[in-house]
Scaffold this motif. Structure first.
Motif, PDB file in Angstrom:
ATOM      1  N   ALA A   3      -4.174  -0.591   3.062  1.00 33.62           N
ATOM      2  CA  ALA A   3      -5.167   0.331   2.518  1.00 33.62           C
ATOM      3  C   ALA A   3      -5.497   0.010   1.064  1.00 33.62           C
ATOM      4  O   ALA A   3      -6.609   0.240   0.601  1.00 33.62           O
ATOM      5  N   LYS A   4      -4.532  -0.555   0.350  1.00 30.57           N
ATOM      6  CA  LYS A   4      -4.736  -0.939  -1.045  1.00 30.57           C
ATOM      7  C   LYS A   4      -5.309  -2.345  -1.164  1.00 30.57           C
ATOM      8  O   LYS A   4      -5.538  -2.833  -2.264  1.00 30.57           O
ATOM      9  N   SER A  43      -5.376  -8.878   4.103  1.00 28.68           N
ATOM     10  CA  SER A  43      -6.001  -8.259   5.278  1.00 28.68           C
ATOM     11  C   SER A  43      -6.970  -9.173   6.007  1.00 28.68           C
ATOM     12  O   SER A  43      -7.673  -8.740   6.899  1.00 28.68           O
ATOM     13  N   TRP A  44      -6.992 -10.450   5.608  1.00 25.83           N
ATOM     14  CA  TRP A  44      -7.818 -11.402   6.354  1.00 25.83           C
ATOM     15  C   TRP A  44      -7.461 -11.331   7.835  1.00 25.83           C
ATOM     16  O   TRP A  44      -6.302 -11.194   8.215  1.00 25.83           O
ATOM     17  N   LYS A 103       3.468  -0.803   5.677  1.00 29.51           N
ATOM     18  CA  LYS A 103       2.543  -1.937   5.858  1.00 29.51           C
ATOM     19  C   LYS A 103       1.097  -1.468   5.794  1.00 29.51           C
ATOM     20  O   LYS A 103       0.248  -2.100   5.159  1.00 29.51           O
ATOM     21  N   VAL A 104       0.801  -0.364   6.467  1.00 29.99           N
ATOM     22  CA  VAL A 104      -0.575   0.143   6.475  1.00 29.99           C
ATOM     23  C   VAL A 104      -0.976   0.628   5.081  1.00 29.99           C
ATOM     24  O   VAL A 104      -2.128   0.446   4.655  1.00 29.99           O
ATOM     25  N   PHE A 162      -7.998  -0.353   8.190  1.00 30.69           N
ATOM     26  CA  PHE A 162      -7.806  -1.015   6.896  1.00 30.69           C
ATOM     27  C   PHE A 162      -7.756  -2.536   7.012  1.00 30.69           C
ATOM     28  O   PHE A 162      -7.060  -3.198   6.257  1.00 30.69           O
ATOM     29  N   GLY A 163      -8.483  -3.079   7.976  1.00 30.36           N
ATOM     30  CA  GLY A 163      -8.620  -4.526   8.019  1.00 30.36           C
ATOM     31  C   GLY A 163      -7.899  -5.212   9.145  1.00 30.36           C
ATOM     32  O   GLY A 163      -8.071  -6.412   9.332  1.00 30.36           O
ATOM     33  N   GLY A 164      -7.067  -4.491   9.874  1.00 30.28           N
ATOM     34  CA  GLY A 164      -6.443  -5.111  11.041  1.00 30.28           C
ATOM     35  C   GLY A 164      -7.514  -5.428  12.072  1.00 30.28           C
ATOM     36  O   GLY A 164      -8.355  -4.585  12.380  1.00 30.28           O
TER      37      GLY A 164
END
Length: 355
Positions: A258-259, A264-265, A253-254, A300-302
């Motif tokens: 990362a991609k 990742s909103w 998931k991570v 990464f957006g979390g």
């Protein structure tokens, strides 16, 4: 775990599909879809769910009302903002829904950043924001428990105000619990005197222990005149049949995050509050803290409860949650995606180990 502990989930009301990597279903925000989650929570012994708030999302109180009407035991934890509601309007709305639902309303008072100008609100600095929040919480509680309330504060005023319907006591419950978050000094002073439950994000055990100790000390120093403050944990829980499968899925998931391929909103896009920054800073200490607190998602957006995850088998995650309970946590707000299938999986695998 203690019979005092309660376990809630999270319902992601939003016009955008694919919340935190959930399925990008065009029907994601329909009443039937949200009701299916609330009904699954009832069927799997969850107490209820936090329903988030923020301008640009569907109105939280309206969604809570619709879900209460379609369920029998589901308890919405309704997120509200002091500048979006005036205290008397909110006290009346919440009292009405509490009456109609037989006492199922819970309230999460949010003071973090939002698109205030979009709904005609404005705030000064942090001290102003939390002073207003303090008045809001104190006045709402008075309106729920007193008649003919007159109050003149710096931010809100009422004269001869009596909310109808009058809230009926249920056991020792006189009104809906007021949950509150915030990690700044100003926020903690509000929590120490006005909140029923202080919610923490998923920090390591030492950080939560220190904050509980500090809030208890503050409560005494500020002459808290309410029952003792309770404490809650809002965190992502990634549970699989085995420890190895859980970590493989968490790392996958991570990698997608990362991609930029995981939707990742996240909910915290209007600015980074002190509590959020504390979570983001944890990644500097390592990707895994304590036994299984995964910090990498925050890189990464979390955001918010998606910044750190408890990862493992049901037994692994239950062991970690028990450690938080030993510190004094009694309110747990858990979640993972896909929301509906995880309500069922964790309701089946995790909750029996905790209740």
């Amino acid at each position: 775990m203690s019979s005092r502990s309660e376990f809630l989930w999270y319902i992601p009301n939003d016009v955008k599909a694919g919340h935190r990597g959930d399925v990008a279903d065009p029907d994601h925000n329909s009443l039937d879809t949200l009701t299916s989650q609330a009904e699954a929570l009832e069927q799997h012994a969850w107490k209820g769910a936090l329903i988030g708030t923020g301008w640009g999302r569907p109105d939280t109180f309206t969604i809570a009302t619709a879900l209460v009407a379609r369920t029998t035991t589901f308890e919405p934890l309704i997120a509200v903002r002091p500048g979006y509601w005036r205290p008397a309007n909110f006290a009346s709305s919440a009292a009405t829904l509490d009456h109609l639902s037989g006492g199922r309303v819970r309230v999460n008072v949010v003071s973090g950043p939002d698109a205030l100008a979009a709904y005609g609100d404005q705030e000064g600095d942090q001290a102003h924001r939390y002073a207003r929040t303090k008045e809001f919480m104190r006045l709402v509680r008075r309106l729920w428990t007193e008649e003919n309330v007159t109050f003149t504060g710096k931010h809100f005023q009422v004269a001869g105000s009596t909310v109808a319907p009058k809230l009926a006591p249920i056991g020792d419950r006189r009104h809906p619990k007021l949950y509150f978050g915030g990690a700044s000094e100003a926020a903690e002073r509000v929590a120490a005197t006005e909140a029923d439950v202080q919610l923490f994000w998923g920090e390591p055990l030492d950080g939560v222990r220190q904050r509980i100790d500090r809030l208890k000390t503050l409560s005494k120093a500020l002459d808290r005149d309410l029952p003792p403050l309770e404490f809650g944990l809002r965190i992502t829980t990634l549970v699989r049949d085995t420890t190895e499968q859980a970590w493989a899925d968490a790392e996958a998931k991570v990698a997608k995050m990362a991609k930029g391929a995981a939707g990742s909103w996240q909910d915290h896009r209007h600015g980074i509050a002190v509590g959020q920054q504390r979570l983001l800073d944890l990644a500097r200490q390592g990707d895994v803290l304590d036994d299984n607190l995964y910090t990498a998602p925050g890189k990464f957006g979390g955001g918010g409860a998606g910044t750190t995850w408890l990862v493992g088998s049901a037994e692994d995650v239950a062991r970690s949650l028990r450690r938080y309970e030993e510190l004094g946590i009694t309110q747990f707000v858990l979640s993972d995606t896909p929301y509906l299938s995880e309500i069922k999986r964790q309701g089946h695998q995790l909750l029996p180990l905790l209740t």
